[in-house]
Every structure is written in C-alpha cells, then in structure tokens.
Design an enzyme around this catalytic site. Structure first.
Site, PDB file in Angstrom:
ATOM      1  N   CYS A  56       0.848  -1.192   0.000  1.00 38.94           N
ATOM      2  CA  CYS A  56       0.000   0.000   0.000  1.00 38.94           C
ATOM      3  C   CYS A  56       0.883   1.240   0.000  1.00 38.94           C
ATOM      4  O   CYS A  56       1.764   1.380   0.833  1.00 38.94           O
ATOM      5  CB  CYS A  56      -0.892  -0.019   1.236  1.00 38.94           C
ATOM      6  SG  CYS A  56      -1.932   1.454   1.397  1.00 38.94           S
ATOM      7  N   CYS A  59       0.376   3.264   3.493  1.00 39.14           N
ATOM      8  CA  CYS A  59       0.841   2.795   4.808  1.00 39.14           C
ATOM      9  C   CYS A  59       1.929   1.737   4.757  1.00 39.14           C
ATOM     10  O   CYS A  59       2.485   1.385   5.791  1.00 39.14           O
ATOM     11  CB  CYS A  59      -0.333   2.287   5.638  1.00 39.14           C
ATOM     12  SG  CYS A  59      -0.978   0.688   5.086  1.00 39.14           S
ATOM     13  N   CYS A 105      -7.367  -1.241   1.679  1.00 37.32           N
ATOM     14  CA  CYS A 105      -6.271  -1.744   2.495  1.00 37.32           C
ATOM     15  C   CYS A 105      -6.795  -1.930   3.919  1.00 37.32           C
ATOM     16  O   CYS A 105      -7.384  -1.013   4.489  1.00 37.32           O
ATOM     17  CB  CYS A 105      -5.112  -0.738   2.490  1.00 37.32           C
ATOM     18  SG  CYS A 105      -3.796  -1.134   3.663  1.00 37.32           S
ATOM     19  N   CYS A 108      -4.973   0.659   6.646  1.00 40.81           N
ATOM     20  CA  CYS A 108      -5.258   2.097   6.694  1.00 40.81           C
ATOM     21  C   CYS A 108      -6.582   2.485   6.043  1.00 40.81           C
ATOM     22  O   CYS A 108      -6.941   3.661   6.036  1.00 40.81           O
ATOM     23  CB  CYS A 108      -4.111   2.886   6.061  1.00 40.81           C
ATOM     24  SG  CYS A 108      -3.953   2.675   4.279  1.00 40.81           S
ATOM     25  N   CYS A 130      -8.749  -5.395  -9.658  1.00 46.10           N
ATOM     26  CA  CYS A 130      -8.386  -4.314 -10.571  1.00 46.10           C
ATOM     27  C   CYS A 130      -7.930  -3.148  -9.691  1.00 46.10           C
ATOM     28  O   CYS A 130      -8.750  -2.468  -9.078  1.00 46.10           O
ATOM     29  CB  CYS A 130      -9.613  -3.956 -11.391  1.00 46.10           C
ATOM     30  SG  CYS A 130      -9.324  -2.727 -12.644  1.00 46.10           S
TER      31      CYS A 130
END
Length: 143
Positions: A56, A59, A105, A108, A130
């Site tokens: 991510c 984070c 995610c 976060c 996607c």
C-alpha cells in the site's frame, strides 16, 4: 466473495486529513483517500512484469505479490488473489449507478480499486482485483 467481506472496523493507521495530504501527492490522495481512479493504461504498474511485493502506497502494508499478477488487458494492474486474505477489506460499492465490490487496504482503509469475478480469466480464483497503480508501491525481489 470471500470471507474478507466483513466490516472494516477501525484502521490500524489512522491519520487526519491534513496528515494524509502531507504524506501523499495530490494524485495519490485523490485515489487512496477519495476513492478516485487513475485513467486506464496510464499507471506505472499496468504492464510491469517485475517480480516483487506490492504494498500500500499510503501505509506500506503488503497487499499483493507479482506471482498473483496477470495480464487482463483492462488498463490497470490485475491480481487474482491478495498476498494474504486479511490484507484487504471488500465492501459493496453502489456508486456510479452500478454494483461493484471496492477493495480497501485493511491497515489504513485506503481505496485500492475493485474486485470482479466470473469474467472467465484462466486464474485459480476467477477473480480480478483491478487495482490503481497509484495505490501501490512495488518492492522488487533481489536476485
């Protein structure tokens, strides 16, 4: 969808809007924090075949691995499975007049993209995560 579709709860990484804006570029903020979408076929990782781990961008949590990335020719990086079932949260998204499943995610609660299934891709899960390149950071595997 999978069992990852429970409610999001509280994020482990919770920053104020100002802190997110300071940490992310305006384009990253628009995608990750405001559920935007980058234009198709423009993302940094759309066609990359580099081996590594996709984390991510907001984070640093590990989300996907290159071993689960595949060519879907849809304009965004596509994966058939997260690196860990608990890495993401799946949530119904009825925006834009259509029913989709948003991918967030877990650490976060940043917007990553959407997941689709039943499209007929020859993958083990019949799913296509996607994901916006702006939501990811690739950490190549050292050879």
């Amino acid at each position: 969808m999978s069992s990852a579709q429970q409610g999001p709860g509280e994020p482990e990484v919770a920053l104020s809007d100002e802190e997110w804006r300071a940490r992310l570029s305006p384009q990253e903020y628009a995608v990750l924090r405001q559920a935007g979408t980058e234009r198709p076929f423009t993302g940094e990782y759309t066609d990359t075949t580099t081996e590594g781990v996709y984390s991510c961008r907001a984070c640093g949590a590990e989300l996907f691995r290159s071993t689960e990335k595949f060519e879907s020719h849809c304009g965004w990086p596509s994966f058939f499975d997260p690196a860990d079932t608990d890495a993401v949260i799946l949530r119904e998204d009825d925006s834009l007049g259509m029913r989709r499943v948003e991918v967030l995610c877990r650490k976060c609660h940043s917007h990553l993209g959407h997941v689709f299934e039943g499209e007929g891709y020859p993958t083990p899960t019949d799913q296509r995560y996607c994901i916006n390149s702006l939501s990811l950071r690739l950490e190549p595997v050292e050879s």
